[in-house]
Write a protein that holds these residues in place. Structure first.
Motif, short mmCIF file in Angstrom:
data_model
loop_
_atom_site.label_atom_id
_atom_site.label_comp_id
_atom_site.label_asym_id
_atom_site.label_seq_id
_atom_site.Cartn_x
_atom_site.Cartn_y
_atom_site.Cartn_z
N LEU A 23 -7.55 -6.01 1.07
CA LEU A 23 -7.92 -5.11 -0.03
C LEU A 23 -9.33 -4.59 0.18
CD1 LEU A 23 -6.66 -6.61 -3.40
CD2 LEU A 23 -6.02 -4.42 -2.38
N LYS A 24 -9.55 -3.32 -0.18
CA LYS A 24 -10.87 -2.71 -0.06
C LYS A 24 -11.44 -2.44 -1.46
CE LYS A 24 -9.11 -0.27 4.03
NZ LYS A 24 -8.78 1.07 4.60
N ASN A 56 -5.14 4.46 -0.93
CA ASN A 56 -6.01 3.67 -1.81
C ASN A 56 -5.27 3.11 -3.02
OD1 ASN A 56 -8.28 3.96 -0.21
ND2 ASN A 56 -8.95 5.82 -1.25
N LYS A 57 -4.01 3.48 -3.17
CA LYS A 57 -3.20 2.96 -4.28
C LYS A 57 -2.35 1.80 -3.78
CE LYS A 57 -2.95 7.19 -7.04
NZ LYS A 57 -2.06 8.16 -7.73
N VAL A 58 -2.53 0.66 -4.41
CA VAL A 58 -1.84 -0.57 -4.01
C VAL A 58 -1.04 -1.09 -5.20
CG1 VAL A 58 -2.12 -2.95 -3.22
CG2 VAL A 58 -3.63 -1.14 -2.32
N THR A 118 -12.49 0.23 -2.53
CA THR A 118 -12.02 1.54 -3.00
C THR A 118 -10.56 1.53 -3.44
OG1 THR A 118 -11.56 2.13 -0.69
CG2 THR A 118 -13.67 2.83 -1.61
N ASP A 119 -9.87 0.41 -3.26
CA ASP A 119 -8.46 0.33 -3.63
C ASP A 119 -8.26 0.15 -5.13
OD1 ASP A 119 -7.56 0.56 -1.03
OD2 ASP A 119 -7.51 -1.61 -0.67
N THR A 120 -7.21 0.74 -5.64
CA THR A 120 -6.80 0.53 -7.03
C THR A 120 -5.48 -0.22 -7.02
OG1 THR A 120 -7.85 2.61 -7.72
CG2 THR A 120 -6.17 1.66 -9.18
N VAL A 121 -5.47 -1.39 -7.66
CA VAL A 121 -4.26 -2.21 -7.69
C VAL A 121 -3.60 -2.09 -9.05
CG1 VAL A 121 -3.33 -4.54 -7.45
CG2 VAL A 121 -5.30 -3.85 -6.06
N ARG A 160 0.84 -1.20 0.00
CA ARG A 160 0.00 0.00 0.00
C ARG A 160 0.87 1.25 0.00
NH1 ARG A 160 -5.26 0.35 0.79
NH2 ARG A 160 -5.44 -1.76 1.65
#
Length: 305
Positions: A287-288, A37-39, A290-293, A31
């Motif tokens: 991971l949520k 929120n950026k992974v 709202t996360d962007t992987v 993270r």
């Protein structure tokens, strides 16, 4: 690319099962500390990782299973053992126990892959210049045959440190010079390579090398591989290391060191530990929605023959 497992936290001591699981499953999620929120996903496979670098103050938890990583990857190990006691490093084993573990690590992976970190060097009324020399000589005598090099740096006086450690004494340029001269003399006595890391000041006159602690030369020589001649951008000002990707997280190390730069305060790490799931690809939490992987860039630095 170079994977760093211990720049943000002591994964080896407190998150051993998680770390071994990530290498077994072949990937990890990290993270972004500035944009939560950026992974980023990194593949943990030998064809995508040039070298795995470790940094810890206690390798004892991982030693029985370390071969699960060393059998597959090029590796390098930083082992931090300082002059300080529980008053400054409450979660760290004693000097004697730490030296015993370093020797076992060295016997397992080879002395050429182990660097002893004697940092940060700081002063208080109890930890004087003379006490540093006494402790450093005792440790050097024991550790010199089992390490590739010794790395030291002088403490950085950032605001958080002054709040967490009010007993610290501001170090003068003269103090640094006396310390460098003494450490260099002791290192020479035991035939030990010594260098600074991220420390301003030229101490080469005392036999102390100027270098990054994670350079492609160091990592390549340790593993018998040749890297391309690339510029070392460093991780921060004054740093001469090659760029790495850290898979840890800030505010998660429970060593409780007063001088720590990676924790806001010692208690925060204990509060965060309840969010740790050894089976999760993230060190903390899951991971949520709202996360962007995104897939991390993993270009090899190894020279093609």
């Amino acid at each position: 690319m170079i994977i760093n497992t211990g720049g943000r936290t002591d994964t080896v001591q407190y998150y051993t099962d998680w770390l071994l699981t990530r290498f077994k499953e072949g990937y990890v999620l990290s993270r972004n500390p500035l944009f939560p929120n950026k992974v980023t996903r990194y593949e943990l496979t030998p064809d995508r990782v040039d070298t795995v670098v470790f940094c810890s103050k206690n390798y004892k938890p991982i030693l029985p299973r370390l071969s699960e990583i060393t059998d597959k990857f090029n590796t390098y190990f930083h082992y931090t053992i300082t002059a300080y006691g529980k008053d400054i490093e409450p979660g760290v084993p004693s000097i004697e126990k730490s030296m015993e573990t370093l020797i076992k690590l060295s016997e397992q992976v080879g002395a050429q892959r182990v660097a002893w970190r004697y940092d940060p060097v700081l002063l208080t009324k109890d930890y004087t210049i003379e006490r540093h020399f006494e402790k450093f000589e005792r440790m050097s005598k024991t550790l010199a045959p089992h390490i590739d090099r010794c790395i030291f740096s002088f403490v950085e006086m950032y605001k958080k440190l002054q709040a967490n450690m009010p007993e610290i004494i501001m170090m003068s340029v003269e103090d640094m010079d006396i310390l460098a001269q003494g450490l260099g003399k002791i290192a020479a006595k035991y035939g030990m390579t010594i260098q600074t890391c991220g420390t301003n000041g030229d101490f080469t006159r005392y036999g102390i090398q100027q270098s990054g602690c994670m350079t492609l030369d160091i990592l390549g020589n340790a593993n018998g591989i040749t890297f391309r001649n690339l510029k070392h951008k460093g991780m921060r000002q004054g740093c001469h290391c090659i760029e790495t990707r850290d898979i840890g997280a800030y505010d998660t190390c429970m060593n409780g060191c007063k001088y720590c730069y990676a924790n806001k305060n010692p208690q925060k790490a204990f509060e965060n530990y309840k969010y740790h799931n050894p089976a999760s690809p993230l060190l903390l939490g899951e991971l949520k929605e709202t996360d962007t992987v995104q897939q991390g860039a993993q270009k090899s630095f190894i020279k093609e023959h």
